[in-house]
Write a protein that holds these residues in place. Structure first.
Motif, PDB file in Angstrom:
ATOM      1  N   UNK A 132       5.376   6.207   1.175  1.00  0.00           N
ATOM      2  CA  UNK A 132       4.343   7.346   1.204  1.00  0.00           C
ATOM      3  C   UNK A 132       3.494   7.549  -0.168  1.00  0.00           C
ATOM      4  N   UNK A 133       2.350   7.757   0.216  1.00  0.00           N
ATOM      5  CA  UNK A 133       1.963   8.529  -0.832  1.00  0.00           C
ATOM      6  C   UNK A 133       2.489   9.071  -2.145  1.00  0.00           C
ATOM      7  N   UNK A 134       3.914   9.462  -1.795  1.00  0.00           N
ATOM      8  CA  UNK A 134       4.281  10.582  -2.606  1.00  0.00           C
ATOM      9  C   UNK A 134       5.238   8.803  -3.387  1.00  0.00           C
ATOM     10  N   UNK A 135       4.730   7.856  -3.799  1.00  0.00           N
ATOM     11  CA  UNK A 135       5.786   7.235  -3.929  1.00  0.00           C
ATOM     12  C   UNK A 135       7.163   6.441  -3.250  1.00  0.00           C
ATOM     13  N   UNK A 136       7.610   7.534  -2.340  1.00  0.00           N
ATOM     14  CA  UNK A 136       9.443   7.176  -1.823  1.00  0.00           C
ATOM     15  C   UNK A 136       9.120   5.832  -0.994  1.00  0.00           C
ATOM     16  N   UNK A 137      10.056   5.894  -0.721  1.00  0.00           N
ATOM     17  CA  UNK A 137      10.136   4.750   0.581  1.00  0.00           C
ATOM     18  C   UNK A 137       9.365   5.500   1.674  1.00  0.00           C
ATOM     19  N   UNK A 138       9.364   4.823   3.043  1.00  0.00           N
ATOM     20  CA  UNK A 138       8.852   5.350   4.318  1.00  0.00           C
ATOM     21  C   UNK A 138      10.043   6.184   5.186  1.00  0.00           C
TER      22      UNK A 138
END
Length: 714
Positions: free
Chosen positions: A36-42
């Motif tokens: 995700x844009x936040x950097x966490x796994x989708x």
């Protein structure tokens, strides 16, 4: 994932939890390497969506769809793959939530409209589609912070315009409130912060007042023998405060001075007894009582609403409902899974939801395109209700501001199409009359009647708007085909031929050369002015292409036999508003692509301009027996004294003409110059009306309004 499985284990058996775990494993593999844009796994997003659904006690297949809702759209997994592993039911749910990726759209709005249309049609088949989509949207709204400001605003606007109203329409109050506050925060962050600060500041001053009122109401209920009632002071959420401030132009203090309470009882009888006790305690505000228990809202919501004048003159809003009604008010159709013990209440909500979806299905069938469908959907979602009765006593729910036409279409589309008038409480009323609560409405129909385009100016229901547009669209098509046939046969007759005599092979060649799927579509194009009949005849007769091109570029010579105008051709033959021709006037017609033929006066100044532009025109004449009334404008100079207009109107009425519009263009103490639009049968009728008006002492001068006068007026 462990937390999700623990929640599911509370209401699902082990085998179903195992199926959900298998769905997670596929989602995890499919989204591997995506972030995700936040950097966490989708995969964190579908797990969160599934968790929201699990909190609603959604069934196993619904939770599996939540875990897999993005795999068709964003990964290598196809719908067929899902069907093989988890069954058609799960595959259809995931497909219903997935966006349409192969879209040939001219704009983002059109793409959004097509995706919403697809989702709603899937929702008609299975309500779980919208449950998954709302859970997906709720988690996306919770994680908007990392996106660009423009994207945040776009998603927030879509949420407030479409998804929050859908949640409200399905009775899911908790979901609606969450989506509205998150959308408000993302769309107007500064306004949100100011309101939030103001609410916190005001809350401290209110606590003591709320506690006192709560205690007083509780005491009165106990004295009345209702010991099982629960009284709750409640706070309006921020978006509701903002909407009220904006809609009613109120300051924050004026909105926040309204104290809101909810009384939750054991049964329906206790609701009405609690209402009586509350009215004995504080004086009710007249006209502010609503009984949604006897007549529930369209989304199944039930409650008693009343407004009282509390201590210190403060207004108190009170809602009274049973515990079952409270569950339904907060969860709506989600209560089907969350509160399975309350079967009757749940089935009522499900039935109402399916009735609404059936209406949506009819609206989508009539919609011309996705943008029109989305427009109709928004009209349907944003509404407050009024309740009116049929002559047999059946209650019909309509949005506030609904007219007789809306009522007719709500009863049945065929009744709406054929309505000509109505009786409200046994008194005749015009179709544009706005309905009020408690009225009895009887629709008067006629076999010759048809929808009027002017109805679109005042109908408010999506069903009526969609049905009228659909009818007019089809009606215009039939009119265009009929006019196209007349124009083509006219051209052929000048060459000594008839359309019926043309061999099928030659017609087939013509349709192929023009890339027209059928003769009807070709005739429609001719009637709408998109193709010129004399060029079509040239191709049909295999005449020289060069001659055809030359004829298309140059001004066409008028045909010897003019087209006869009957006045009943409808929307494909229109009378120019610049000169307003009427039967008996010398006229000429011009092809206007997409609209058909526009008829002007021969002496109209715009005719010369059109001919200079080499617009294709044709000779037209009025039929000797034209039926109907036609608008024409006359300019009158009148003595400016009491009763002048009354004398003019009386004379016009006596001459069996109608006044459509009156405009005063100039006025002083002695003379008034007026432009009156009359409805007359023909030129002779107009001459008779003008002759009678000249005889009036109050009329100084009268003339038919010409193009140049209208331009100077503008």
């Amino acid at each position: 994932m462990r937390r999700l499985c623990a929640t599911l284990s509370e209401y699902l058996d082990e085998a179903q939890v195992g199926d959900v775990r298998r769905a997670y494993e596929l989602a995890n593999r499919a989204h591997e390497g995506q972030f995700r844009i936040s950097g966490e796994p989708y995969v964190c997003h579908p797990i969160s969506v599934a968790m929201i659904l699990a909190d609603m006690h959604m069934d196993a297949r619904g939770v599996m769809a939540g875990l897999l809702h993005d795999v068709i759209e964003d990964t290598f997994v196809s719908k067929e793959d899902l069907a093989k592993q988890f069954g058609e039911e799960v595959a259809n749910l995931v497909d219903g939530v997935s966006k349409l990726t192969q879209l040939d759209c001219k704009s983002r709005a059109e793409a959004q409209a097509q995706n919403v249309r697809k989702m709603v049609m899937a929702m008609v088949k299975d309500l779980r589609v919208i449950m998954v989509k709302l859970a997906d949207r709720l988690h996306n709204m919770r994680t908007l912070g990392v996106m660009s400001a423009e994207r945040r605003r776009r998603i927030a606007r879509e949420t407030l315009d479409i998804y929050a109203p859908i949640a409200n329409r399905l009775g899911m109050n908790e979901m609606r409130l969450a989506l509205e506050d998150l959308g408000f925060h993302a769309l107007y962050p500064m306004r949100y912060r100011v309101l939030e600060h103001s609410v916190k500041k005001a809350r401290g001053n209110r606590k003591e007042v709320v506690a006192t009122i709560e205690s007083t109401i509780n005491k009165r209920l106990v004295e009345s023998g209702m010991t099982g009632c629960q009284v709750l002071g409640r706070e309006k959420h921020l978006y509701s405060i903002y909407q009220k401030m904006r809609g009613k132009r109120l300051s924050f203090s004026e909105v926040f001075d309204v104290y809101a309470f909810r009384i939750v009882t054991d049964g329906v009888d206790d609701c009405y007894r609690s209402l009586g006790a509350s009215h004995n305690l504080y004086k009710p505000v007249p006209g502010r009582f609503k009984d949604y228990i006897a007549v529930p809202k369209a989304n199944g919501y039930q409650s008693l609403h009343t407004t009282l004048v509390g201590p210190y003159g403060l207004p108190l809003e009170i809602q009274i409902r049973t515990r079952a009604m409270h569950h339904m008010a907060e969860c709506g159709i989600a209560a089907h899974w969350l509160y399975k013990s309350e079967a009757d209440q749940v089935s009522s909500s499900q039935t109402r939801a399916h009735e609404w979806l059936r209406d949506l299905l009819e609206i989508q069938k009539n919609a011309g395109d996705s943008l029109e469908f989305l427009d109709n959907l928004k009209v349907d979602l944003f509404q407050h209700e009024v309740y009116v009765l049929t002559p047999k006593g059946k209650i019909i729910k309509l949005p506030r501001g609904a007219t007789i036409v809306d009522f007719a279409y709500t009863v049945h589309t065929d009744i709406g199409n054929a309505c000509v008038s109505a009786r409200i409480d046994r008194v005749l009323a015009p179709l544009q009359t706005v309905l009020e609560n408690g009225q009895t409405v009887e629709i008067i129909t006629a076999p010759w009647a048809r929808p009027n385009p002017l109805w679109l100016n005042y109908v408010v229901t999506a069903k009526a708007r969609s049905a009228i547009r659909s009818y007019l669209r089809n009606f215009k098509k039939q009119e265009a085909i009929a006019l196209g046939r007349r124009l083509l046969e006219k051209e052929l007759s000048e060459r000594g031929m008839r359309l019926e005599d043309i061999p099928a092979e030659r017609l087939g060649e013509l349709l192929d050369s023009l890339d027209a799927p059928s003769l009807e579509i070709l005739l429609e194009d001719i009637g709408l002015g998109n193709r010129l009949p004399f060029l079509v005849v040239r191709l049909l007769m295999h005449e020289e292409i060069q001659a055809e091109a030359k004829a298309a570029e140059g001004e066409r010579k008028p045909a010897r036999a003019p087209l006869i105008i009957k006045g009943s051709e409808g929307m494909v033959v229109s009378l120019a508003k610049c000169c307003r021709p009427i039967p008996g006037d010398p006229i000429v017609g011009f092809f206007n692509p997409g609209k058909g033929i526009v008829v002007h006066l021969n002496e109209c100044k715009n005719v010369n301009e059109l001919r200079k532009k080499q617009v294709n025109w044709l000779e037209v004449e009025w039929h000797k027996q034209v039926a109907g009334e036609f608008p024409v404008e006359v300019r009158l100079e009148l003595l400016n004294k009491l009763g002048t207009l009354a004398k003019v109107a009386s004379t016009i009425s006596r001459m069996r003409a109608n006044i459509e519009n009156v405009q005063i263009t100039n006025q002083d103490s002695e003379v008034s110059t007026d432009i009156i639009t009359l409805m007359v049968k023909d030129r002779v009728h107009l001459a008779n009306v003008m002759r009678e008006l000249r005889r009036l002492s109050v009329v100084l001068k009268i003339s038919r309004l010409k193009t140049e006068l209208r331009k100077s007026r503008l």
